[in-house]
Design a protein around this motif. Structure first.
Motif, PDB file in Angstrom:
ATOM      1  N   LYS A 189       0.853  -1.192   0.000  1.00  0.00           N
ATOM      2  CA  LYS A 189       0.000   0.000   0.000  1.00  0.00           C
ATOM      3  C   LYS A 189       0.880   1.231   0.000  1.00  0.00           C
ATOM      4  CE  LYS A 189      -3.587  -2.175   2.703  1.00  0.00           C
ATOM      5  NZ  LYS A 189      -2.790  -3.145   3.465  1.00  0.00           N
ATOM      6  N   GLY A 190       0.602   2.190  -0.909  1.00  0.00           N
ATOM      7  CA  GLY A 190       1.365   3.418  -0.925  1.00  0.00           C
ATOM      8  C   GLY A 190       1.227   4.117  -2.259  1.00  0.00           C
ATOM      9  N   LYS A 191       1.753   5.338  -2.289  1.00  0.00           N
ATOM     10  CA  LYS A 191       1.669   6.116  -3.530  1.00  0.00           C
ATOM     11  C   LYS A 191       3.053   6.333  -4.131  1.00  0.00           C
ATOM     12  CE  LYS A 191      -2.586   8.760  -2.910  1.00  0.00           C
ATOM     13  NZ  LYS A 191      -3.128   8.169  -1.673  1.00  0.00           N
ATOM     14  N   THR A 192       4.064   6.279  -3.247  1.00  0.00           N
ATOM     15  CA  THR A 192       5.423   6.532  -3.746  1.00  0.00           C
ATOM     16  C   THR A 192       6.334   5.369  -3.384  1.00  0.00           C
ATOM     17  OG1 THR A 192       6.004   7.645  -1.686  1.00  0.00           O
ATOM     18  CG2 THR A 192       5.164   9.038  -3.467  1.00  0.00           C
ATOM     19  N   PHE A 193       7.410   5.234  -4.121  1.00  0.00           N
ATOM     20  CA  PHE A 193       8.325   4.119  -3.846  1.00  0.00           C
ATOM     21  C   PHE A 193       9.762   4.487  -4.188  1.00  0.00           C
ATOM     22  CE2 PHE A 193       9.766   2.290  -7.920  1.00  0.00           C
ATOM     23  CZ  PHE A 193       9.056   3.101  -8.805  1.00  0.00           C
ATOM     24  N   LYS A 194      10.631   3.617  -3.745  1.00  0.00           N
ATOM     25  CA  LYS A 194      12.045   3.737  -4.063  1.00  0.00           C
ATOM     26  C   LYS A 194      12.612   2.320  -4.117  1.00  0.00           C
ATOM     27  CE  LYS A 194      16.358   5.377  -2.024  1.00  0.00           C
ATOM     28  NZ  LYS A 194      16.975   6.208  -1.000  1.00  0.00           N
ATOM     29  N   VAL A 195      13.596   2.110  -4.975  1.00  0.00           N
ATOM     30  CA  VAL A 195      14.215   0.785  -5.068  1.00  0.00           C
ATOM     31  C   VAL A 195      15.655   0.893  -4.570  1.00  0.00           C
ATOM     32  CG1 VAL A 195      14.784  -1.148  -6.589  1.00  0.00           C
ATOM     33  CG2 VAL A 195      12.872   0.376  -7.171  1.00  0.00           C
ATOM     34  N   ARG A 196      16.058  -0.054  -3.757  1.00  0.00           N
ATOM     35  CA  ARG A 196      17.454  -0.075  -3.309  1.00  0.00           C
ATOM     36  C   ARG A 196      18.021  -1.481  -3.521  1.00  0.00           C
ATOM     37  NH1 ARG A 196      17.917   1.140   2.623  1.00  0.00           N
ATOM     38  NH2 ARG A 196      17.735   3.344   2.092  1.00  0.00           N
ATOM     39  N   THR A 197      19.035  -1.544  -4.349  1.00  0.00           N
ATOM     40  CA  THR A 197      19.593  -2.860  -4.669  1.00  0.00           C
ATOM     41  C   THR A 197      20.970  -3.044  -4.056  1.00  0.00           C
ATOM     42  OG1 THR A 197      18.414  -2.870  -6.773  1.00  0.00           O
ATOM     43  CG2 THR A 197      20.258  -4.398  -6.559  1.00  0.00           C
ATOM     44  N   LYS A 198      21.185  -4.233  -3.498  1.00  0.00           N
ATOM     45  CA  LYS A 198      22.525  -4.623  -3.045  1.00  0.00           C
ATOM     46  C   LYS A 198      22.986  -5.741  -3.967  1.00  0.00           C
ATOM     47  CE  LYS A 198      22.841  -4.693   1.795  1.00  0.00           C
ATOM     48  NZ  LYS A 198      22.757  -5.641   2.883  1.00  0.00           N
ATOM     49  N   ARG A 199      24.137  -5.556  -4.582  1.00  0.00           N
ATOM     50  CA  ARG A 199      24.570  -6.556  -5.553  1.00  0.00           C
ATOM     51  C   ARG A 199      25.741  -7.312  -4.944  1.00  0.00           C
ATOM     52  NH1 ARG A 199      28.187  -5.145  -9.467  1.00  0.00           N
ATOM     53  NH2 ARG A 199      28.311  -6.344 -11.419  1.00  0.00           N
ATOM     54  N   ALA A 200      25.417  -8.341  -4.187  1.00  0.00           N
ATOM     55  CA  ALA A 200      26.469  -9.123  -3.532  1.00  0.00           C
ATOM     56  C   ALA A 200      27.160 -10.022  -4.555  1.00  0.00           C
ATOM     57  CB  ALA A 200      25.862  -9.953  -2.409  1.00  0.00           C
ATOM     58  N   TYR A 201      26.438 -10.380  -5.595  1.00  0.00           N
ATOM     59  CA  TYR A 201      26.992 -11.240  -6.654  1.00  0.00           C
ATOM     60  C   TYR A 201      27.577 -10.340  -7.742  1.00  0.00           C
ATOM     61  CZ  TYR A 201      26.869 -14.543 -10.608  1.00  0.00           C
ATOM     62  OH  TYR A 201      27.191 -15.313 -11.698  1.00  0.00           O
ATOM     63  N   LYS A 202      28.893 -10.189  -7.696  1.00  0.00           N
ATOM     64  CA  LYS A 202      29.527  -9.157  -8.524  1.00  0.00           C
ATOM     65  C   LYS A 202      29.532  -9.486 -10.016  1.00  0.00           C
ATOM     66  CE  LYS A 202      30.233  -6.379  -5.188  1.00  0.00           C
ATOM     67  NZ  LYS A 202      29.190  -5.401  -5.015  1.00  0.00           N
ATOM     68  N   LEU A 203      29.212 -10.718 -10.377  1.00  0.00           N
ATOM     69  CA  LEU A 203      29.208 -11.066 -11.798  1.00  0.00           C
ATOM     70  C   LEU A 203      27.840 -10.860 -12.440  1.00  0.00           C
ATOM     71  CD1 LEU A 203      31.467 -14.260 -11.748  1.00  0.00           C
ATOM     72  CD2 LEU A 203      32.060 -11.900 -12.337  1.00  0.00           C
ATOM     73  N   PHE A 204      26.875 -10.409 -11.630  1.00  0.00           N
ATOM     74  CA  PHE A 204      25.555 -10.138 -12.218  1.00  0.00           C
ATOM     75  C   PHE A 204      25.719  -9.067 -13.309  1.00  0.00           C
ATOM     76  CE2 PHE A 204      21.211  -8.426 -12.335  1.00  0.00           C
ATOM     77  CZ  PHE A 204      20.490  -9.618 -12.402  1.00  0.00           C
ATOM     78  N   PRO A 205      25.093  -9.274 -14.492  1.00  0.00           N
ATOM     79  CA  PRO A 205      25.380  -8.415 -15.648  1.00  0.00           C
ATOM     80  C   PRO A 205      25.065  -6.922 -15.463  1.00  0.00           C
ATOM     81  CG  PRO A 205      23.632 -10.008 -16.149  1.00  0.00           C
ATOM     82  CD  PRO A 205      24.245 -10.410 -14.863  1.00  0.00           C
ATOM     83  N   LEU A 206      24.116  -6.561 -14.619  1.00  0.00           N
ATOM     84  CA  LEU A 206      23.839  -5.128 -14.418  1.00  0.00           C
ATOM     85  C   LEU A 206      24.387  -4.675 -13.070  1.00  0.00           C
ATOM     86  CD1 LEU A 206      20.082  -4.842 -15.530  1.00  0.00           C
ATOM     87  CD2 LEU A 206      22.132  -4.705 -16.932  1.00  0.00           C
TER      88      LEU A 206
END
Ligand code: ATP
Ligand code: MG
Length: 395
Positions: free
Chosen positions: A100-117
């Motif tokens: 539930k909400g109107k606004t959002f934010k995404v926060r990514t932690k990339r522990a797997y350093k070979l992930f392509p993005l």
């Protein structure tokens, strides 16, 4: 998709080192105890979170239980998916649609350093997906929903803030306390507040049959069964108080009877507390509520004991106490009417300003110590447990 895990965040964890470890270990024990009927859950206890791996157990039933376990700040269902972009995007969208909400934010932690993005690219791709398919707007400073994504090699974990927990401290971390419980509205609420602070509670009730009816005991048992949500096992000591009370009413003038009676209750409570290693005496007193709860009365009553006395409701208004009692579902039991034949113990003009000399004179006029000993010898102990109802036994 099924929630596969639950992430539990700790409550007021300002302490460090050993205290922090004790907090976490006690909380983990309480959670395991509270969820013991969900036998497939696997527990991972870490310094920052406790993870429950559900192995098919039902999220909603577990969430209901977790809300009553003190020491939990919040908890979230965690989705575990393959570490591939398409799945991450779809899962993110689904989570946001459910939230539930109107606004959002995404926060990514990339522990797997070979992930392509890289993290930033993932944040942007996910945000774009959500913006295109929902009415959400981005708010990087104060979003209604913060979607967190942790990418590892074997799997990616997605979660949002989730449900608020009960807060407070894990039950038992502060030792035990003894609550004077009456069957009224206040003392169950006071008991709940103590439990929430991490204090394991035992209860003492002074019964004066036949002047007070057996229905009061049933009320208290029902109340404690409600409180089992917060403490799965509660001990209740029932003190046979009739003889002592009759004596008090024989020797004390009417205006002092309540003062003396409450001094006796405190004395007996302290002995029970000491015997069972309870560190404090607690009750549902609220300043000014009745004659025995004026500050002057409280002082003259409390000075018979040396253990600390905690009155969680001391400064509460009655309406707020009632609101809390409805929340913890003890209200309807507390107001249950019952036949009380106790008019003789209901003096017309109880004093609001008891005098020490008068108290001393009254107490010197009878052998209350012998009567207290008799009370202590005849205490009946009942254990109120969650599933099994209760069992009676004699000490
Ligand atoms: P409550 O305060 O729980 O609503 P009450 O209003 O009947 O019940 P009071 O006269 O306000 O009780 O007493 C103040 C406190 O003393 C209670 O909150 C409770 O902690 C304790 N107390 C009163 N009567 C008893 C009793 N018979 N046995 C144990 N404790 C009692
Ligand atoms: Mg009261």
């Amino acid at each position: 998709m099924q929630h596969e895990m639950i992430m539990i965040r700790y409550g007021e964890l300002s302490t460090k080192g050993k205290n922090k470890r004790d907090f976490i270990n006690q909380l983990a024990r309480n959670i395991k105890e509270g969820l013991k009927n969900f036998s497939k859950i696997e527990y991972q206890v870490r310094h920052d979170h406790i993870y429950l791996i559900l192995h098919g157990e039902d999220y909603l039933s577990i969430a209901t239980r977790l809300k009553d376990i003190s020491g939990i700040a919040s908890f979230s269902p965690v989705y575990r998916v393959k570490s591939e972009m398409e799945t991450i995007l779809e899962t993110s969208l689904m989570i946001l649609k459910e939230a539930k909400g109107k606004t959002f934010k995404v926060r990514t932690k990339r522990a797997y350093k070979l992930f392509p993005l890289i993290s930033d690219e993932i944040n942007r791709a996910v945000a774009t997906k959500i913006l295109k398919n929902t009415d959400y707007k981005v708010d990087v400073h104060n979003p209604d929903v913060l979607l967190q994504i942790t990418i590892r090699e074997d799997a990616t974990y997605l979660f949002i803030e989730g449900d608020k927990g009960a807060g407070g401290y894990p039950l038992g971390i502060q030792g035990k306390g003894l609550m004077m419980i009456s069957g009224g509205i206040d003392s169950p609420v006071a008991t709940y507040l103590m439990m929430k602070r991490g204090i394991k509670m035992e209860c003492v009730h002074f019964a004066s049959p036949p002047y007070t009816s057996e229905a009061v005991i049933d009320k208290i048992k029902d109340i404690l069964r409600k409180l089992n949500r917060f403490q799965p096992e509660i001990k209740l000591y029932i003190v046979p108080f009739t003889k002592l009370q009759e004596e008090i009413y024989r020797v004390a003038k009417e205006s002092y009877a309540i003062t003396i009676m409450r001094r006796m209750m405190y004395r007996i409570s302290e002995r029970i507390a000491t015997h069972h290693n309870d560190l404090v005496i607690c009750n549902g007193e609220s300043i000014g509520q009745v004659a025995s709860q004026t500050l002057k009365s409280i002082r003259e009553i409390e000075n018979v004991v040396t253990l600390p006395v905690i009155r969680p409701l001391a400064i509460f208004d009655k309406v707020d106490i009632i609101e809390l009692s409805k929340k913890i579902e003890t209200y309807d039991i507390s107001i249950r009417p019952y036949e009380d034949c106790c008019t003789i113990f209901d003096p017309k003009n109880p004093t609001t300003q008891p005098k020490k000399e008068t108290i001393d004179k009254i107490e010197a006029s009878f052998d209350f110590e012998a009567l207290i000993s008799e009370c202590l010898l005849n205490i009946k102990t009942i254990v109120i447990k969650e599933e099994s109802g209760f069992e009676d036994k004699f000490l």
